[in-house]
Every structure is written in C-alpha cells, then in structure tokens.
Write a protein that holds these residues in place. Structure first.
Motif, PDB file in Angstrom:
ATOM      1  N   GLY A 110       0.834  -1.190   0.000  1.00  0.00           N
ATOM      2  CA  GLY A 110       0.000   0.000   0.000  1.00  0.00           C
ATOM      3  C   GLY A 110       0.868   1.239   0.000  1.00  0.00           C
ATOM      4  O   GLY A 110       2.044   1.191   0.378  1.00  0.00           O
ATOM      5  N   ILE A 111       0.299   2.353  -0.475  1.00  0.00           N
ATOM      6  CA  ILE A 111       1.003   3.633  -0.417  1.00  0.00           C
ATOM      7  C   ILE A 111       0.012   4.747  -0.086  1.00  0.00           C
ATOM      8  O   ILE A 111      -1.169   4.665  -0.401  1.00  0.00           O
ATOM      9  CB  ILE A 111       1.715   3.994  -1.741  1.00  0.00           C
ATOM     10  CG1 ILE A 111       0.707   4.116  -2.896  1.00  0.00           C
ATOM     11  CG2 ILE A 111       2.832   3.019  -2.050  1.00  0.00           C
ATOM     12  CD1 ILE A 111       1.279   4.788  -4.140  1.00  0.00           C
ATOM     13  N   ASN A 112       0.522   5.790   0.561  1.00  0.00           N
ATOM     14  CA  ASN A 112      -0.141   7.098   0.575  1.00  0.00           C
ATOM     15  C   ASN A 112       0.402   7.855  -0.624  1.00  0.00           C
ATOM     16  O   ASN A 112       1.621   7.869  -0.858  1.00  0.00           O
ATOM     17  CB  ASN A 112       0.202   7.880   1.837  1.00  0.00           C
ATOM     18  CG  ASN A 112      -0.559   7.411   3.051  1.00  0.00           C
ATOM     19  OD1 ASN A 112      -1.281   6.422   3.002  1.00  0.00           O
ATOM     20  ND2 ASN A 112      -0.377   8.105   4.156  1.00  0.00           N
ATOM     21  N   PHE A 113      -0.489   8.530  -1.348  1.00  0.00           N
ATOM     22  CA  PHE A 113      -0.063   9.277  -2.526  1.00  0.00           C
ATOM     23  C   PHE A 113      -0.784  10.615  -2.525  1.00  0.00           C
ATOM     24  O   PHE A 113      -1.997  10.684  -2.666  1.00  0.00           O
ATOM     25  CB  PHE A 113      -0.378   8.482  -3.793  1.00  0.00           C
ATOM     26  CG  PHE A 113       0.106   9.124  -5.060  1.00  0.00           C
ATOM     27  CD1 PHE A 113       1.452   9.438  -5.224  1.00  0.00           C
ATOM     28  CD2 PHE A 113      -0.767   9.420  -6.093  1.00  0.00           C
ATOM     29  CE1 PHE A 113       1.905  10.034  -6.395  1.00  0.00           C
ATOM     30  CE2 PHE A 113      -0.330  10.003  -7.266  1.00  0.00           C
ATOM     31  CZ  PHE A 113       1.008  10.314  -7.415  1.00  0.00           C
ATOM     32  N   GLU A 114      -0.032  11.689  -2.336  1.00  0.00           N
ATOM     33  CA  GLU A 114      -0.630  13.003  -2.101  1.00  0.00           C
ATOM     34  C   GLU A 114      -0.736  13.838  -3.364  1.00  0.00           C
ATOM     35  O   GLU A 114       0.040  13.659  -4.319  1.00  0.00           O
ATOM     36  CB  GLU A 114       0.155  13.754  -1.037  1.00  0.00           C
ATOM     37  CG  GLU A 114       1.593  14.063  -1.399  1.00  0.00           C
ATOM     38  CD  GLU A 114       2.432  14.442  -0.180  1.00  0.00           C
ATOM     39  OE1 GLU A 114       3.140  15.475  -0.261  1.00  0.00           O
ATOM     40  OE2 GLU A 114       2.393  13.710   0.823  1.00  0.00           O
ATOM     41  N   ASP A 115      -1.682  14.781  -3.348  1.00  0.00           N
ATOM     42  CA  ASP A 115      -1.883  15.643  -4.514  1.00  0.00           C
ATOM     43  C   ASP A 115      -1.174  16.991  -4.394  1.00  0.00           C
ATOM     44  O   ASP A 115      -1.256  17.826  -5.298  1.00  0.00           O
ATOM     45  CB  ASP A 115      -3.363  15.843  -4.830  1.00  0.00           C
ATOM     46  CG  ASP A 115      -4.189  16.384  -3.661  1.00  0.00           C
ATOM     47  OD1 ASP A 115      -3.602  16.898  -2.685  1.00  0.00           O
ATOM     48  OD2 ASP A 115      -5.437  16.288  -3.732  1.00  0.00           O
ATOM     49  N   ARG A 116      -0.441  17.184  -3.302  1.00  0.00           N
ATOM     50  CA  ARG A 116       0.365  18.399  -3.164  1.00  0.00           C
ATOM     51  C   ARG A 116       1.522  18.358  -4.155  1.00  0.00           C
ATOM     52  O   ARG A 116       2.091  17.302  -4.423  1.00  0.00           O
ATOM     53  CB  ARG A 116       0.920  18.483  -1.737  1.00  0.00           C
ATOM     54  CG  ARG A 116       1.862  19.638  -1.473  1.00  0.00           C
ATOM     55  CD  ARG A 116       2.256  19.662  -0.001  1.00  0.00           C
ATOM     56  NE  ARG A 116       3.083  18.528   0.368  1.00  0.00           N
ATOM     57  CZ  ARG A 116       4.412  18.550   0.377  1.00  0.00           C
ATOM     58  NH1 ARG A 116       5.068  19.635   0.005  1.00  0.00           N
ATOM     59  NH2 ARG A 116       5.095  17.477   0.759  1.00  0.00           N
ATOM     60  N   VAL A 117       1.883  19.513  -4.706  1.00  0.00           N
ATOM     61  CA  VAL A 117       3.060  19.596  -5.573  1.00  0.00           C
ATOM     62  C   VAL A 117       4.280  19.653  -4.664  1.00  0.00           C
ATOM     63  O   VAL A 117       4.587  20.695  -4.081  1.00  0.00           O
ATOM     64  CB  VAL A 117       2.998  20.832  -6.496  1.00  0.00           C
ATOM     65  CG1 VAL A 117       4.250  20.899  -7.364  1.00  0.00           C
ATOM     66  CG2 VAL A 117       1.739  20.801  -7.361  1.00  0.00           C
ATOM     67  N   VAL A 118       4.963  18.537  -4.512  1.00  0.00           N
ATOM     68  CA  VAL A 118       6.124  18.476  -3.637  1.00  0.00           C
ATOM     69  C   VAL A 118       7.233  19.374  -4.206  1.00  0.00           C
ATOM     70  O   VAL A 118       7.509  19.352  -5.396  1.00  0.00           O
ATOM     71  CB  VAL A 118       6.625  17.030  -3.487  1.00  0.00           C
ATOM     72  CG1 VAL A 118       7.856  16.977  -2.582  1.00  0.00           C
ATOM     73  CG2 VAL A 118       5.518  16.143  -2.926  1.00  0.00           C
ATOM     74  N   LYS A 119       7.816  20.192  -3.351  1.00  0.00           N
ATOM     75  CA  LYS A 119       8.860  21.149  -3.732  1.00  0.00           C
ATOM     76  C   LYS A 119       8.324  22.202  -4.699  1.00  0.00           C
ATOM     77  O   LYS A 119       9.083  22.805  -5.458  1.00  0.00           O
ATOM     78  CB  LYS A 119      10.074  20.426  -4.316  1.00  0.00           C
ATOM     79  CG  LYS A 119      10.725  19.461  -3.326  1.00  0.00           C
ATOM     80  CD  LYS A 119      11.915  18.731  -3.930  1.00  0.00           C
ATOM     81  CE  LYS A 119      12.513  17.764  -2.927  1.00  0.00           C
ATOM     82  NZ  LYS A 119      13.627  16.971  -3.470  1.00  0.00           N
ATOM     83  N   GLY A 120       7.018  22.406  -4.661  1.00  0.00           N
ATOM     84  CA  GLY A 120       6.383  23.431  -5.477  1.00  0.00           C
ATOM     85  C   GLY A 120       5.275  24.097  -4.691  1.00  0.00           C
ATOM     86  O   GLY A 120       5.313  24.133  -3.465  1.00  0.00           O
ATOM     87  N   GLU A 121       4.282  24.584  -5.374  1.00  0.00           N
ATOM     88  CA  GLU A 121       3.167  25.269  -4.714  1.00  0.00           C
ATOM     89  C   GLU A 121       1.840  24.674  -5.159  1.00  0.00           C
ATOM     90  O   GLU A 121       1.680  24.260  -6.300  1.00  0.00           O
ATOM     91  CB  GLU A 121       3.197  26.768  -5.040  1.00  0.00           C
ATOM     92  CG  GLU A 121       4.420  27.498  -4.501  1.00  0.00           C
ATOM     93  CD  GLU A 121       4.374  28.992  -4.784  1.00  0.00           C
ATOM     94  OE1 GLU A 121       3.395  29.446  -5.420  1.00  0.00           O
ATOM     95  OE2 GLU A 121       5.313  29.690  -4.365  1.00  0.00           O
ATOM     96  N   GLY A 122       0.894  24.671  -4.242  1.00  0.00           N
ATOM     97  CA  GLY A 122      -0.455  24.256  -4.564  1.00  0.00           C
ATOM     98  C   GLY A 122      -0.598  22.762  -4.774  1.00  0.00           C
ATOM     99  O   GLY A 122       0.259  21.958  -4.385  1.00  0.00           O
ATOM    100  N   LEU A 123      -1.707  22.387  -5.396  1.00  0.00           N
ATOM    101  CA  LEU A 123      -2.027  20.995  -5.659  1.00  0.00           C
ATOM    102  C   LEU A 123      -1.963  20.709  -7.155  1.00  0.00           C
ATOM    103  O   LEU A 123      -2.162  21.596  -7.979  1.00  0.00           O
ATOM    104  CB  LEU A 123      -3.439  20.664  -5.158  1.00  0.00           C
ATOM    105  CG  LEU A 123      -3.799  21.008  -3.717  1.00  0.00           C
ATOM    106  CD1 LEU A 123      -5.198  20.493  -3.396  1.00  0.00           C
ATOM    107  CD2 LEU A 123      -2.783  20.462  -2.730  1.00  0.00           C
ATOM    108  N   HIS A 124      -1.698  19.460  -7.470  1.00  0.00           N
ATOM    109  CA  HIS A 124      -1.781  19.054  -8.870  1.00  0.00           C
ATOM    110  C   HIS A 124      -3.228  19.196  -9.347  1.00  0.00           C
ATOM    111  O   HIS A 124      -4.174  18.950  -8.584  1.00  0.00           O
ATOM    112  CB  HIS A 124      -1.353  17.597  -9.025  1.00  0.00           C
ATOM    113  CG  HIS A 124       0.111  17.367  -8.868  1.00  0.00           C
ATOM    114  ND1 HIS A 124       1.022  17.688  -9.852  1.00  0.00           N
ATOM    115  CD2 HIS A 124       0.829  16.861  -7.833  1.00  0.00           C
ATOM    116  CE1 HIS A 124       2.250  17.377  -9.441  1.00  0.00           C
ATOM    117  NE2 HIS A 124       2.153  16.869  -8.225  1.00  0.00           N
TER     118      HIS A 124
END
Length: 252
Positions: A110-124
């Motif tokens: 299993g994984i957690n998979f986030e919609d945040r733009v890592v090392k960026g701003e906002g969400l995908h």
C-alpha cells in the motif's frame, strides 16, 4: 501470507465505522514493535522516516534510501506494510509509476499518494493527479498486487480550519475523480471538524482516512463519524523523541 495476500488483507481492513488504526512508524524496529502489540498492519510516516535519518520531509530523503528502509521493514514483519510515498518522487505518470513499482518490489502492499506539488506550490490539477493514479494502478496490476492506494488531498493540512467548510466541495470532487481513477481510500489529513468529517464519510464512495491530531483524540469518536482508517502521522515520532529526551535528562 504472500505479498498478494497481504495486499488483499490490507484492503479488507478498511471498514466504515470500525477503522483500521495505524500508529505510524519509521524503521524496522518500530514496525516489529507495533506488530508485537497486535497491529494488523504497519504504516510508515514520511516526516518521521525522514527526520529519523537526518532529513527534512518533502522527498529530501533519497529514494534509494527509502527503498532500503521499506525493504527492511517488510522483511521484519508478517503483516501488510503501507508506505507514505509522498508525491511519488516524480511528476510524470510513467516516472511515478516506475517508482511505485520499486516500492512494491521492496515488499510494500500500500502507499499514501498526495496531490500536493512536492517542492512546489499548490495541488496538482485533478486531471494530472488522476493520470498519475491510473499509471500507478496499472503498474501494480503488472506486478500482480492489489496495491492499496490511499489518495491524500492536501486541501486541509496546514490551512485555516475556518476555511475548511469552503474546501469541502473541492475535496469531494477530488475524491470522486480519484475513486474513478482507481484509488482505494481517501485521506483528508488536517480535517478535524467532526461535522465536516461526517459529511465526507457520508458522501464519499471510498473509505475515508483521517489523521489523529488536534480535536481528533479518540478512535471511538472517529469510528462514529464513519471513518474507515485512522493514522497518527508524525505523532508517534514526536512522542518517541520526548520520551528519549526525558529518559536522558533523568539520568543521575
């Protein structure tokens, strides 16, 4: 259990009103400890894993190092292992999916998979995130694993609680899109208002995961809200450090 059986087992543990409780760990020793305490599954926390090895959160800990840790955790316990994989260490769907393949081959189911733009701003954008989810699930199918993908939205984490009601419609839009793309669970860290959590669990088609922080102190209470998964994020690591410091300072 085989790895495929562990994946099926992890999926089955998500029961609305009787949540899977995940006391997040960061190494093999912690994984073995929570398994010995009776936990039916083991979950890593990205913040904790990074900090425990001298890195900041946000994919600063090298991917190869993460994979070695996941491999040691998976080899040390007999229960299913799910990994907080942040944003997948890539942006493009194919690259993310190949990184997830490595996580599966390290033993995780299993994984957690986030919609945040890592090392960026906002969400995908929703379209971009759903493409990434589809690619991940395709690779998991290639590997013969029913990977439990916990789709995390960062609409609420680190934002003003007074604004959370305003984000609810977008959160539910994302949940529906992530579900259609093949996600198995919907994670709303930072959302602690009982009324709003209940609305999410009532309207979402996926099992809902909350982070036990702030107002969320009782598993019994979140179970009554219809939650299917309750995790503790970096809380166990903070507690571990506090206990370690206290023990050290008490030495005479």
């Amino acid at each position: 259990m085989s790895q495929a059986e562990k994946a099926t087992r992890l999926a089955s543990l998500h029961q609305k009103g009787s949540p899977l409780v995940l006391y997040n760990i960061w190494d093999a020793g912690g994984a073995k400890a929570v398994e010995d305490a009776g936990a039916p599954a083991v979950a890593t926390g990205s913040w904790s894993m990074a900090a425990a090895h001298g890195y900041y959160d946000g994919e600063a800990i090298p991917l190869d190092f993460v994979l070695r840790i996941v491999g040691r955790i998976s080899a040390s316990v007999d229960v299913p292992v799910t990994v907080d994989f942040e944003g997948g260490y890539a942006t493009g769907p194919d690259e993310v999916a190949e990184n997830v393949r490595k996580v599966i081959r390290a033993g995780a189911v299993g994984i957690n998979f986030e919609d945040r733009v890592v090392k960026g701003e906002g969400l995908h954008a929703i379209s971009a995130q759903t493409a990434r989810i589809r690619a991940i699930k395709s690779v998991a199918a290639d590997e013969g694993i029913l990977l439990v993908l916990n789709a995390r939205t960062d609409l609420f984490l680190g934002t003003d609680p007074a604004s959370h009601a305003d984000h609810l419609a977008q959160a539910l839009e994302r949940e529906a899109a992530y579900a259609e793309a093949g996600a198995d669970c919907f994670f709303v860290p930072g959302l602690t208002d009982a009324r709003l959590i209940f609305e999410v669990t009532e309207r979402a088609s996926l099992p809902v995961n909350v982070m036990m922080t702030g107002e969320l102190a009782s598993i019994k209470d979140v179970a009554l809200l219809g939650v299917s998964r309750a995790s503790y994020g970096p809380g166990p690591f903070f507690e571990f450090l506090a206990n370690l410091k206290a023990a050290c300072t008490s030495i005479k």
